[in-house]
Design a protein around this motif. Structure first.
Motif, PDB file in Angstrom:
ATOM      1  N   PHE A 124       0.833  -1.190   0.000  1.00 34.04           N
ATOM      2  CA  PHE A 124       0.000   0.000   0.000  1.00 34.04           C
ATOM      3  C   PHE A 124       0.876   1.250   0.000  1.00 34.04           C
ATOM      4  CE2 PHE A 124      -2.184  -3.417   2.144  1.00 34.04           C
ATOM      5  CZ  PHE A 124      -3.474  -3.372   1.603  1.00 34.04           C
ATOM      6  N   GLY A 125       0.577   2.198  -0.895  1.00 37.06           N
ATOM      7  CA  GLY A 125       1.357   3.417  -0.908  1.00 37.06           C
ATOM      8  C   GLY A 125       1.161   4.227  -2.167  1.00 37.06           C
ATOM      9  N   ILE A 126       2.195   4.956  -2.534  1.00 38.12           N
ATOM     10  CA  ILE A 126       2.170   5.867  -3.669  1.00 38.12           C
ATOM     11  C   ILE A 126       3.417   5.646  -4.515  1.00 38.12           C
ATOM     12  CG2 ILE A 126       3.259   7.693  -2.270  1.00 38.12           C
ATOM     13  CD1 ILE A 126       1.702   9.730  -3.959  1.00 38.12           C
ATOM     14  N   GLY A 127       3.262   5.762  -5.829  1.00 37.01           N
ATOM     15  CA  GLY A 127       4.391   5.589  -6.736  1.00 37.01           C
ATOM     16  C   GLY A 127       4.413   6.656  -7.804  1.00 37.01           C
ATOM     17  N   TYR A 128       5.593   6.857  -8.364  1.00 35.00           N
ATOM     18  CA  TYR A 128       5.783   7.821  -9.459  1.00 35.00           C
ATOM     19  C   TYR A 128       6.686   7.190 -10.505  1.00 35.00           C
ATOM     20  CZ  TYR A 128       7.636  11.757 -12.120  1.00 35.00           C
ATOM     21  OH  TYR A 128       8.029  12.594 -13.135  1.00 35.00           O
ATOM     22  N   SER A 129       6.321   7.318 -11.764  1.00 37.09           N
ATOM     23  CA  SER A 129       7.140   6.778 -12.847  1.00 37.09           C
ATOM     24  C   SER A 129       7.164   7.744 -14.021  1.00 37.09           C
ATOM     25  CB  SER A 129       6.614   5.410 -13.303  1.00 37.09           C
ATOM     26  OG  SER A 129       5.282   5.505 -13.758  1.00 37.09           O
ATOM     27  N   ARG A 130       8.286   7.714 -14.743  1.00 35.27           N
ATOM     28  CA  ARG A 130       8.428   8.563 -15.929  1.00 35.27           C
ATOM     29  C   ARG A 130       9.545   8.010 -16.803  1.00 35.27           C
ATOM     30  NH1 ARG A 130       9.261  15.184 -16.405  1.00 35.27           N
ATOM     31  NH2 ARG A 130       9.076  15.238 -18.689  1.00 35.27           N
ATOM     32  N   SER A 131       9.390   8.195 -18.098  1.00 33.87           N
ATOM     33  CA  SER A 131      10.404   7.768 -19.062  1.00 33.87           C
ATOM     34  C   SER A 131      11.059   8.980 -19.693  1.00 33.87           C
ATOM     35  CB  SER A 131       9.775   6.902 -20.155  1.00 33.87           C
ATOM     36  OG  SER A 131       9.275   5.696 -19.621  1.00 33.87           O
ATOM     37  N   PHE A 132      12.364   8.862 -19.907  1.00 38.97           N
ATOM     38  CA  PHE A 132      13.152   9.877 -20.588  1.00 38.97           C
ATOM     39  C   PHE A 132      13.874   9.181 -21.738  1.00 38.97           C
ATOM     40  CE2 PHE A 132      12.793  10.970 -16.147  1.00 38.97           C
ATOM     41  CZ  PHE A 132      12.441  12.311 -16.151  1.00 38.97           C
ATOM     42  N   GLY A 133      13.190   9.002 -22.844  1.00 32.70           N
ATOM     43  CA  GLY A 133      13.765   8.243 -23.945  1.00 32.70           C
ATOM     44  C   GLY A 133      13.918   6.779 -23.565  1.00 32.70           C
ATOM     45  N   GLU A 134      15.137   6.270 -23.597  1.00 30.12           N
ATOM     46  CA  GLU A 134      15.411   4.876 -23.265  1.00 30.12           C
ATOM     47  C   GLU A 134      15.508   4.626 -21.763  1.00 30.12           C
ATOM     48  OE1 GLU A 134      15.930   2.086 -25.350  1.00 30.12           O
ATOM     49  OE2 GLU A 134      14.948   3.416 -26.760  1.00 30.12           O
ATOM     50  N   ILE A 135      15.505   5.704 -20.976  1.00 33.63           N
ATOM     51  CA  ILE A 135      15.637   5.581 -19.528  1.00 33.63           C
ATOM     52  C   ILE A 135      14.281   5.762 -18.872  1.00 33.63           C
ATOM     53  CG2 ILE A 135      16.702   6.525 -17.448  1.00 33.63           C
ATOM     54  CD1 ILE A 135      19.018   7.482 -19.172  1.00 33.63           C
ATOM     55  N   SER A 136      13.946   4.867 -17.934  1.00 38.59           N
ATOM     56  CA  SER A 136      12.719   5.003 -17.160  1.00 38.59           C
ATOM     57  C   SER A 136      13.045   4.900 -15.678  1.00 38.59           C
ATOM     58  CB  SER A 136      11.692   3.936 -17.549  1.00 38.59           C
ATOM     59  OG  SER A 136      12.145   2.642 -17.226  1.00 38.59           O
ATOM     60  N   ILE A 137      12.327   5.675 -14.884  1.00 35.69           N
ATOM     61  CA  ILE A 137      12.510   5.634 -13.438  1.00 35.69           C
ATOM     62  C   ILE A 137      11.162   5.334 -12.775  1.00 35.69           C
ATOM     63  CG2 ILE A 137      14.463   7.227 -13.432  1.00 35.69           C
ATOM     64  CD1 ILE A 137      12.521   9.403 -12.434  1.00 35.69           C
ATOM     65  N   ASN A 138      11.232   4.662 -11.650  1.00 33.21           N
ATOM     66  CA  ASN A 138      10.030   4.354 -10.882  1.00 33.21           C
ATOM     67  C   ASN A 138      10.392   4.433  -9.410  1.00 33.21           C
ATOM     68  OD1 ASN A 138       8.092   2.576  -9.351  1.00 33.21           O
ATOM     69  ND2 ASN A 138       7.136   2.470 -11.361  1.00 33.21           N
ATOM     70  N   ALA A 139       9.710   5.303  -8.665  1.00 29.85           N
ATOM     71  CA  ALA A 139       9.980   5.476  -7.239  1.00 29.85           C
ATOM     72  C   ALA A 139       8.686   5.258  -6.467  1.00 29.85           C
ATOM     73  CB  ALA A 139      10.544   6.866  -6.959  1.00 29.85           C
ATOM     74  N   GLN A 140       8.785   4.616  -5.285  1.00 34.74           N
ATOM     75  CA  GLN A 140       7.607   4.299  -4.497  1.00 34.74           C
ATOM     76  C   GLN A 140       7.884   4.521  -3.011  1.00 34.74           C
ATOM     77  OE1 GLN A 140       7.248   0.167  -5.649  1.00 34.74           O
ATOM     78  NE2 GLN A 140       5.812   0.625  -7.313  1.00 34.74           N
ATOM     79  N   ILE A 141       6.873   5.004  -2.296  1.00 29.31           N
ATOM     80  CA  ILE A 141       6.878   5.059  -0.838  1.00 29.31           C
ATOM     81  C   ILE A 141       5.732   4.173  -0.372  1.00 29.31           C
ATOM     82  CG2 ILE A 141       6.661   6.498   1.217  1.00 29.31           C
ATOM     83  CD1 ILE A 141       7.743   8.820  -0.389  1.00 29.31           C
ATOM     84  N   LEU A 142       6.055   3.101   0.363  1.00 30.06           N
ATOM     85  CA  LEU A 142       5.093   2.066   0.706  1.00 30.06           C
ATOM     86  C   LEU A 142       5.127   1.763   2.198  1.00 30.06           C
ATOM     87  CD1 LEU A 142       6.065  -0.350  -2.217  1.00 30.06           C
ATOM     88  CD2 LEU A 142       4.216   1.340  -2.219  1.00 30.06           C
TER      89      LEU A 142
END
Length: 287
Positions: free
Chosen positions: A123-141
């Motif tokens: 249970f929590g919140i996440g954020y994701s985004r792509s920058f061309g070939e690079i993608s990031i995903n961060a979560q606080i759970l």
């Protein structure tokens, strides 16, 4: 206060079932029921029910072994130009790319998931985004996982950075990535990479878990080769070492997959674990 959505059932429903013969008995290993829908151009949601034995995974000490259903995913995505925000009961970001490179969840869980070194959903919140070939995903759970409620004040922080193709089980290409987990006294560092071209798909992982006063290192590698449109063969090796004692445990998987239909796969396989050999046949029904 509560936020309630009233939604007409008109979306994508699907899932799959895992039926298995393992050494001396038949069993329905797992059932996944999935439903997703678009609420608007910016909002979509997903629900997943996970059906499994009560004595599976964290509940291994339970006397009751009936098939029970768990709500595993229930989240909403808010998609904008700055990225995607996910809220609710969401899948963690530690092993999804590696699981797709391995490609055979219905035969065996991916290495990190099988070892139990990370939660699969929380249970929590996440954020994701792509920058061309690079993608990031961060979560606080919460940190306790989807079967538990939070019982301490320590939240878990999950981060994944990926370069390249994230679905090598479907597309040719390569990827390299890093996943980091931190919860209370437990820290996980996961390095991984994969490559797929024509008939070959392969992946490599290095994982280190520091859990309180104990540390563990896992090396995992897997290779798949397509003999034809209907037949694949595969090999996987997981090696786990306890750093303080240098004790090691090795699991090797060998097998084949017959794609009788795009929605029906049959996979005979052997698992070799420190001198013990187990045979099983896994069947997957997609719907």
């Amino acid at each position: 206060s509560s936020l309630i959505f009233s939604i007409t059932m008109a979306g994508d429903f699907g899932g799959y079932s895992i039926f298995e013969y393992d050494n001396e008995a038949f069993d329905m290993k797992r059932v996944y029921l999935k439903y997703s829908n678009n609420i608007s151009d910016d909002l979509n949601f997903k629900l997943t029910y996970d059906v499994g034995r009560d004595d599976d995974g964290d509940d291994a000490s339970a006397d009751d072994t009936k098939l029970s259903s768990y709500l595993k995913h229930a989240y909403i995505n808010y998609n904008k130009s700055f990225g995607t925000i996910s809220l609710g009961l969401i899948g963690t970001n530690s092993y999804g790319t590696q699981e797709k490179t391995w490609g055979y969840r219905f035969i065996e869980k991916s290495s990190l998931d099988l070892a139990g070194w990370t939660k699969t959903a929380d249970f929590g919140i996440g954020y994701s985004r792509s920058f061309g070939e690079i993608s990031i995903n961060a979560q606080i759970l919460n940190g306790e996982g989807y079967k538990e409620i939070q019982d301490d004040e320590d939240f878990a922080v999950y981060l994944r950075v990926l370069y390249g193709e994230g679905s090598l089980n479907k597309n040719d290409g390569f990827n390299v990535g890093l996943a980091l987990n931190n919860h209370a006294d437990d820290q996980l560092v996961a390095l991984f990479g994969g490559w797929a071209k024509d008939k070959i798909r392969t992946g490599l992982e290095y994982n280190r878990l520091d859990a309180g006063s104990n540390s563990y290192v896992m090396l995992a590698n897997y290779l798949n080769y397509s003999l034809s449109d209907r037949w694949d063969v595969f090999m996987r090796n997981d090696r786990v070492e306890t750093v303080e004692t240098s004790n090691t445990e090795t699991n090797t998987y060998l097998g084949a997959i017959w794609k009788a239909h795009q929605s029906f796969h049959i996979a005979p396989s052997f698992t070799m674990s420190d001198g013990n050999n187990d045979f099983k046949v896994s069947c997957m029904f997609k719907y």
